[in-house]
Design a protein around this motif. Sequence first.
Motif, short mmCIF file in Angstrom:
data_model
loop_
_atom_site.label_atom_id
_atom_site.label_comp_id
_atom_site.label_asym_id
_atom_site.label_seq_id
_atom_site.Cartn_x
_atom_site.Cartn_y
_atom_site.Cartn_z
N VAL A 194 20.87 18.83 -24.10
CA VAL A 194 20.59 18.73 -25.53
C VAL A 194 21.92 18.48 -26.23
N VAL A 195 22.29 17.20 -26.33
CA VAL A 195 23.59 16.83 -26.89
C VAL A 195 23.41 15.71 -27.91
N LEU A 196 24.43 15.54 -28.72
CA LEU A 196 24.42 14.49 -29.74
C LEU A 196 24.63 13.12 -29.11
N PRO A 197 24.12 12.07 -29.74
CA PRO A 197 24.41 10.70 -29.28
C PRO A 197 25.89 10.35 -29.50
N ARG A 198 26.40 9.47 -28.66
CA ARG A 198 27.81 9.12 -28.72
C ARG A 198 28.25 8.58 -30.10
N PRO A 199 27.51 7.70 -30.76
CA PRO A 199 27.98 7.21 -32.06
C PRO A 199 28.17 8.32 -33.09
N LEU A 279 15.36 11.29 -30.87
CA LEU A 279 15.05 12.68 -30.59
C LEU A 279 14.08 12.80 -29.43
N SER A 280 13.20 11.82 -29.28
CA SER A 280 12.21 11.87 -28.21
C SER A 280 12.84 11.80 -26.82
N ALA A 281 14.13 11.40 -26.74
CA ALA A 281 14.81 11.34 -25.45
C ALA A 281 15.26 12.72 -24.97
N LEU A 282 15.23 13.71 -25.85
CA LEU A 282 15.63 15.06 -25.48
C LEU A 282 14.45 15.82 -24.87
N PRO A 283 14.71 16.91 -24.17
CA PRO A 283 13.61 17.71 -23.64
C PRO A 283 12.67 18.17 -24.75
N ASN A 284 11.38 17.95 -24.53
CA ASN A 284 10.35 18.28 -25.53
C ASN A 284 10.58 17.53 -26.83
N GLY A 285 11.25 16.38 -26.74
CA GLY A 285 11.64 15.64 -27.93
C GLY A 285 10.49 15.09 -28.74
N LYS A 286 9.40 14.70 -28.10
CA LYS A 286 8.24 14.16 -28.84
C LYS A 286 7.68 15.22 -29.78
N ASP A 506 13.43 5.15 -38.86
CA ASP A 506 13.42 6.53 -38.38
C ASP A 506 12.39 6.72 -37.28
N THR A 507 11.18 6.21 -37.51
CA THR A 507 10.15 6.31 -36.47
C THR A 507 10.48 5.42 -35.28
N GLY A 508 11.08 4.27 -35.56
CA GLY A 508 11.48 3.39 -34.46
C GLY A 508 12.46 4.07 -33.52
N LEU A 509 13.46 4.73 -34.11
CA LEU A 509 14.49 5.38 -33.31
C LEU A 509 13.95 6.59 -32.54
N HIS A 510 13.14 7.40 -33.22
CA HIS A 510 12.80 8.71 -32.65
C HIS A 510 11.43 8.78 -32.00
N ALA A 511 10.60 7.76 -32.22
CA ALA A 511 9.28 7.77 -31.59
C ALA A 511 9.02 6.57 -30.69
N PHE A 512 9.71 5.45 -30.97
CA PHE A 512 9.39 4.22 -30.26
C PHE A 512 10.55 3.64 -29.46
N GLU A 539 23.07 5.67 -38.59
CA GLU A 539 23.63 6.85 -37.93
C GLU A 539 23.19 8.14 -38.62
N ARG A 540 22.92 8.05 -39.88
CA ARG A 540 22.34 9.21 -40.59
C ARG A 540 20.95 9.52 -40.05
N TYR A 541 20.12 8.50 -39.86
CA TYR A 541 18.76 8.73 -39.35
C TYR A 541 18.80 9.27 -37.92
N ILE A 542 19.77 8.79 -37.16
CA ILE A 542 19.93 9.30 -35.79
C ILE A 542 20.28 10.79 -35.83
N ALA A 543 21.14 11.17 -36.78
CA ALA A 543 21.65 12.54 -36.82
C ALA A 543 20.64 13.53 -37.35
N ILE A 544 19.81 13.13 -38.31
CA ILE A 544 18.87 14.07 -38.94
C ILE A 544 17.45 13.47 -38.90
N PRO A 545 16.82 13.53 -37.74
CA PRO A 545 15.50 12.91 -37.57
C PRO A 545 14.47 13.42 -38.58
#
Length: 605
Positions: A194-199, A279-286, A506-512, A539-545
Amino acid sequence: MKKTFLALVLSGAIIGCNSQTADSPSTTQSQTQVSESQNPKQLAQQVFQSYFEESMALSPVYATFVGMNEYNDKFNAPISEASLAQNLALEQKYLDNINAIDESQLSGQDLLSYQIFKRDRELAIKGYDFPSHLIPLNQMYGIHNMYATLGSGQSAQPFNTYLDYQNFISRTDGFAAYMDSVIVAMREGMEQGVVLPRPIVDKILPQLSVHVVKDAKDSVFYGPVTMLDDNSELTDEQKQQVTEQYRTMIMDVLVPTYDKFYQFIESEYLPKARESVGLSALPNGKAWYEYQIETNTTLPLTANELHDFGQQEVARILEEMNKVKAQVGFNGDLPAFFTFLQEDEQFYWDNEQDVIDAYMAVKDDINQRLPKLFEVFPKADYEVRAVEAFRAASSAGASYQSPAPDGSRPGIFYINTHNLKAQPKFILETLSIHEASPGHHFQITIQQEVKDLPMFRKFGGYTVFSEGWALYAESLGKELGLFTDPYQWYGRLSDEQLRAMRLVVDTGLHAFGWTREQAIDFMAKNSSLAMSDIEAEVERYIAIPGQALAYKTGQRAIRDMRNKAQQQLGDDFDVRKFHTQVLIDGALPMPILEEKIMAWVETQK
């Protein structure tokens, strides 16, 4: 982002951790026992107040922001299993207490408060299913940035008396201990994946290094010392003592704390940062993202519904932009028009002061127009400031900070002047409406000033309400007589387009499974935003889903309520009274607000 700044910083970074010198909830006088012999209304009010008092003891930094200065020397306790359990126990205790009260015996504000309070406790408990404490900060919101703002002398922490200065020195020891616990938590996150993305990690590093100074005078934390010359509360001897103490605090505590965290991020954490961004890439991310949708919208919406709604709005707004292009006589297609808007010097400011001056001028113009649509107004004023240099590179284009509850400090409308190409002149009117009046400044300040609201409501909030209201406020521009210049109207469309694109991205990044590059390409194709602005937004949307979903969903909900009210009341509909009903009870979850508005409509019939 205003109101949202404090709410997100505190909920995402520091609420949920304190035992350091603050009274433990188990020993305070605010224990609440439910008794059937007590009046349900009085008991509910006692529950609300006791919860607020106990939560402030657990979150003394937040207490400073709401004007409870008895906590000014304390910091939130380090992240630990014990502090997390303590906060969860608080939520469960008060959920049990509120459930023991007969809802049918309540009405009016008491019923509203009951419904909100119960919903909030249930949702907070649900949030403990997800390990957000393992990624406790990011480039947008984090204690590393917030504490620097707090210690600059330009925020909620008072620096008037000798005791004020001593309080911050004591608080800084707690900050250092907390930052050590952040390292421990993030190391645990590395072990669990459970770590932050590189960017995101890349953007945090310069935010830390700026505080690793060789001379205390170069630190933003030295700001309160520079204020001593104009301070008549301290003796010359005290001023000399404080100056030496602050030099020691900065060089022996703050610089080593920031440097230690910088070294950890650079050498240990960055190599382990993930390449995925959703976020969906993390454990229980969905499930985690579904929770973020629920938290940020307060509505039963799915990622698919939000993605489709966003696509429809993006297409609609592009058509409106084409109409502006035709109106100003531009020869070329819409992408060429975007390029023209990005590159022509007539649309950009020469310097930071010109930006501040322009927003102060439009403030006066808008204030004169507001009585046309409003009958209640905030008492507190606001001022316009540039975002501090140490956080400007990764901050939003603008944000809002609420005034002091006692009126001693005005609200602050922050403008990010780091890149003047990201602050075009054509967004002047719409941005001022959104961040200041009648947007965030109106809504948040009126909420703080309403008498008899329980404290948890007076200083609480919902992103969907605050951001939905601010975007709805933008839609009132033409009714207020603004947006007569076609470029200012384009600025309004550009701002709304940004919020529509957020639904898609936001949905594209974290759900699709979208990549950072896909999100950037989509926004570049559908807007005239500067590329630096687009990258910061993505990068804001990545950081705060999920946070970015609140704007358009909240705006749509409030507009739908207005349309229903207008349809049912016809000529008897008074938009000023409608706005009073939306604002006068503070922030509400959208379903509860709709129930309230529809009940008000019935009384108007």
